[in-house]
Design an enzyme around this catalytic site. Structure first.
Site, PDB file in Angstrom:
ATOM      1  N   GLU A 104      89.967  72.608  54.728  1.00  0.00           N
ATOM      2  CA  GLU A 104      90.724  71.333  54.736  1.00  0.00           C
ATOM      3  C   GLU A 104      90.042  70.833  53.645  1.00  0.00           C
ATOM      4  OE1 GLU A 104      91.538  69.547  58.578  1.00  0.00           O
ATOM      5  OE2 GLU A 104      91.011  67.568  57.769  1.00  0.00           O
ATOM      6  N   ASP A 105      88.668  70.546  53.342  1.00  0.00           N
ATOM      7  CA  ASP A 105      88.133  69.694  52.347  1.00  0.00           C
ATOM      8  C   ASP A 105      87.498  70.084  51.028  1.00  0.00           C
ATOM      9  OD1 ASP A 105      88.806  67.572  53.862  1.00  0.00           O
ATOM     10  OD2 ASP A 105      87.204  67.647  55.227  1.00  0.00           O
TER      11      ASP A 105
END
Ligand code: ZN
Length: 182
Positions: free
Chosen positions: A64-65
């Site tokens: 996600e990051d």
């Protein structure tokens, strides 16, 4: 492939490499990797701790990051870990409000492992909110965050009483710190 102690440490190193330079939102600006280690430690303390889940906890924000990909996680840590990470990864092509709504709606249908990751993740975030709130967040935004975290956690109950209790303590502390702040 069941994760071993060496796999857990490899995941810790990989997460540190991937999250390098990222910091948490709070005023203390802690390294981001502190968060994933915190989530992994929470999952590891549970009486049902298992190395595969601890490995997934260390990697839960990589896709996600960071530039890390699901394919890379499959290749390095196996499909079981990658599936858990996938279950707790938001679809970043969606607007933030929709992603947050989906976390609440989707929680009850997640696997037991993903529910435990979510409980530990939200407990970690609420603890950080109480200890080191983001400077630019007004009280209403923090209160809304606690409400949302509780709504996600509500859908994750019934699989791990220890992590649920830890989440409840973190939510209560976050609410207390909100009431104490001016
Ligand atoms: Zn997280």
């Amino acid at each position: 492939m069941s994760a071993s102690l060496a796999t857990v440490m490899d995941a810790c190193r990989y997460a540190a490499e991937r999250h390098v330079g990222q910091t948490r939102k709070g005023v203390a600006a802690e390294p981001y990797v502190n968060h994933v280690i915190d989530v992994a430690a929470r999952v590891a303390r549970s009486p049902d701790a298992d190395p595969t889940l601890v490995t997934a906890a260390l990697l839960h924000d990589v896709v996600e990051d960071t530039d890390g990909t699901a394919e890379e996680i499959i290749a390095r840590f196996g499909p079981e870990v990658a599936a858990l990470v996938g279950e707790v990864t938001d679809d970043k092509s969606l607007p933030k409000a929709e992603r947050k709504r989906r976390q609440v709606e989707g929680a009850p249908a997640k696997s037991a492992g993903a529910k435990r990751l979510k409980l530990a993740d939200k407990a970690s975030n609420l603890t950080a909110l109480a200890d080191s709130p983001p400077a630019e967040w007004p009280a209403e935004r923090m209160a809304a965050y606690v409400d949302w975290a509780e709504a996600v956690a509500a859908g994750c109950r019934g699989v791990d009483p220890a992590l649920e209790a830890e989440f409840d303590r973190a939510a209560a502390r976050a609410r207390q710190s909100l009431e104490a702040s001016p």
